[in-house]
Design a protein around this motif. Sequence first.
Motif, short mmCIF file in Angstrom:
data_model
loop_
_atom_site.label_atom_id
_atom_site.label_comp_id
_atom_site.label_asym_id
_atom_site.label_seq_id
_atom_site.Cartn_x
_atom_site.Cartn_y
_atom_site.Cartn_z
N ARG A 168 0.83 -1.21 0.00
CA ARG A 168 0.00 0.00 0.00
C ARG A 168 0.86 1.25 0.00
NH1 ARG A 168 -4.96 -0.71 4.32
NH2 ARG A 168 -5.98 -2.52 3.40
N ARG A 169 1.89 1.25 0.82
CA ARG A 169 2.75 2.42 0.91
C ARG A 169 3.53 2.64 -0.38
NH1 ARG A 169 4.75 1.63 7.25
NH2 ARG A 169 2.97 2.74 8.16
N ALA A 170 3.90 1.55 -1.03
CA ALA A 170 4.63 1.67 -2.30
C ALA A 170 3.77 2.24 -3.42
CB ALA A 170 5.20 0.30 -2.70
N THR A 171 2.48 2.00 -3.32
CA THR A 171 1.56 2.48 -4.37
C THR A 171 0.78 3.72 -3.92
OG1 THR A 171 -0.18 0.96 -3.60
CG2 THR A 171 1.31 0.17 -5.33
N ASP A 172 1.20 4.32 -2.79
CA ASP A 172 0.55 5.52 -2.25
C ASP A 172 -0.93 5.31 -1.98
OD1 ASP A 172 2.55 7.56 -4.43
OD2 ASP A 172 2.88 7.11 -2.31
#
Length: 248
Positions: free
Chosen positions: A242-246
């Motif tokens: 999730r954090r990698a894809t904002d």
Amino acid sequence: MSDESRPHRTAAVIPAAGRGVRLGPGAPKALRTLGGTPMLIHAVRAMARSRAVSLVVVVAPSDGAAEVRRLVDEHALPDRTEILVVPGGETRQESVRAGLAALPADITSVLIHDAARPLVPVDTVDAVALAVRDGSAAVVPALPLADTVKEVEPGKPGEPEPVVATPERARLRAVQTPQGFDLATLVRAHETIAVNGEGATDDAAMVERLGITVMAVPGHEEAFKVTRPLDLVLAEAVLARRRATDAY
């Protein structure tokens, strides 16, 4: 004011007073970190992200309410959502009751959410809240089962157990949270359904025992419960993606 014209206001209650023994010794499960942040904070954020939720009540361990309040104050949460922290009881059922007792008089519906489901998407929260607003007295998010399920005659741990039935998988669902309720209905269930031992672990089941139909809406695979160490590994992977894809 009649019920029909009464403004609809939804709160979420997160019972987080348990120890989480299946994750091993250490801090209570809800205070274990996920991506550097306590799982409980993730769960509070998941509820607060829903614009349908204007209040979140966190039910803390009876001796840990001050610590949980400090944790809540230390982490960024949506300003539009009020956060209350109240002490809980010995069982989940007692803790839910404590959360319900803390709700202000203008709350009309409530979502009960497991602190151990930190990554439930906001769309799932919204779907449950909307179904209650549309008139369902009780709503659960649920997923079809991937595995065949067997009913057995329970035996001693580790020993073979005889299979007594194979339920039809197409009719079965794995239930998640948040579970949504008309507040008056859930309060009545807690007041009238006496449960022995550890108490009720599923609020919707209590409502069913009143003879009220519980509706199921689609759940989400990321709303899984973090119970075992392997679940924590999976949760870390989901959060990292999730954090990698904002998306978080």
